[in-house]
Design an enzyme around this catalytic site. Structure first.
Site, PDB file in Angstrom:
ATOM      1  N   GLU A  62      -3.894   5.206   1.969  1.00 51.46           N
ATOM      2  CA  GLU A  62      -4.406   5.563   0.860  1.00 51.46           C
ATOM      3  C   GLU A  62      -4.499   4.686   0.395  1.00 51.46           C
ATOM      4  O   GLU A  62      -3.766   4.380   0.027  1.00 51.46           O
ATOM      5  CB  GLU A  62      -4.164   7.483   0.046  1.00 51.46           C
ATOM      6  N   GLY A 107       0.411  -1.011  -0.138  1.00 53.00           N
ATOM      7  CA  GLY A 107       0.377  -0.027   0.082  1.00 53.00           C
ATOM      8  C   GLY A 107       0.777   1.443  -0.096  1.00 53.00           C
ATOM      9  O   GLY A 107       2.208   0.761   0.072  1.00 53.00           O
ATOM     10  N   TYR A 108       0.382   2.174   0.111  1.00 53.69           N
ATOM     11  CA  TYR A 108       0.876   3.710  -0.319  1.00 53.69           C
ATOM     12  C   TYR A 108       0.320   5.086   0.657  1.00 53.69           C
ATOM     13  O   TYR A 108      -0.819   4.668   0.830  1.00 53.69           O
ATOM     14  CB  TYR A 108       0.549   3.877  -1.309  1.00 53.69           C
ATOM     15  N   LEU A 109       1.577   5.229   1.624  1.00 56.41           N
ATOM     16  CA  LEU A 109       1.146   6.140   2.562  1.00 56.41           C
ATOM     17  C   LEU A 109       0.397   7.854   2.080  1.00 56.41           C
ATOM     18  O   LEU A 109       0.051   7.860   2.710  1.00 56.41           O
ATOM     19  CB  LEU A 109       2.422   5.624   3.575  1.00 56.41           C
TER      20      LEU A 109
END
Lengths: 155, 155
Positions: free
Chosen positions: A79, A27-29
């Site tokens: 996000e 995932g992408y912070l």
């Protein structure tokens, strides 16, 4: 810092499947125009990776191994959607192709990446390697987490 | 993961100045509503810190030491201004106050923070501790990098 030089292609058929893949959740912070911050979890191993802006097909990359329990908690802070895929390492004429087979909201997408030592390095392409999508930003994993493959046809 | 429970106050006068401060440079790679990603450099030491959303006065925090050369390069990738400050550790009745004296675009701002073990922990306040600003988001360092103190009076 490492510099990542990578080309990316769509994959046809499944003649490339061999060996045992690794299951990845990532995932992408947060993403800005200048960087992405990725959390990747592979079983009990995990990494935090910061990538800089793409210049041509090159990108600065900083990667740190982190505890898997930290990664699990940070995935909840990400996000967009969590990307679920299996990664296959396929050897072809002395180079390793990484073939990612996506699941969930990105199901149906199979992409092969090859990491190069220089932007102009030549390489042999296996039969199952199709259209090049290196320059198509939709296929960036950070973008797939925001607009997954199964939703590309919806406006 | 650690949980950071912190209260923040403005500082008056300079009776608190003692000992040798640490010079810190820090920037934010990217911020979302759910996380901030901070690069902090202190001489030849550096850290990458991910903080989760603030709930009350508590916040999840993940911190990793990284090579200073990586931090230097990642500071160039940060959004907003780089925050420059000196940090003083001031002991008062068995607790350590961290007093941050800002420079550059945040010059004139001096803030004291105290880290607590629980949200309701009581503590003695030194004379030089002024107004509490724990709940004022303008004083978050991630916000000071976007809208620095010296520009608060401009619209």
């Amino acid at each position: 810092m490492a510099v990542e030089i990578e080309r990316k292609f769509l994959v046809t058929g499944d003649a490339w499947k061999s060996g045992t893949p690794t299951r990845l959740s990532q995932g992408y912070l947060a993403s800005s125009k200048d960087s992405t911050v990725r959390i990747r979890l592979a079983g009990d191993l995990a990494w935090l990776t910061i990538k800089g802006p793409t210049v041509g097909i090159s990108r600065a990359e900083f990667e740190y191994e982190i505890p898997a329990t930290d990664a699990q908690q940070m995935l909840d802070m990400c996000e967009g959607a969590i990307i679920e895929k299996t990664r296959w390492q396929v050897s072809y004429e002395n180079l390793i192709w990484e073939v990612d087979e996506f699941f969930g909201e990105n199901g149906g997408l199979v992409v092969a990446e090859i990491e190069l030592r220089s932007e102009d390095q030549t390489f042999a392409k296996p039969d199952w390697v199709g259209e090049e999508v290196t320059d198509d930003p939709r296929y960036a994993n950070s973008n797939l987490s925001v607009k997954p493959f199964t939703r590309w046809n919806s406006s």
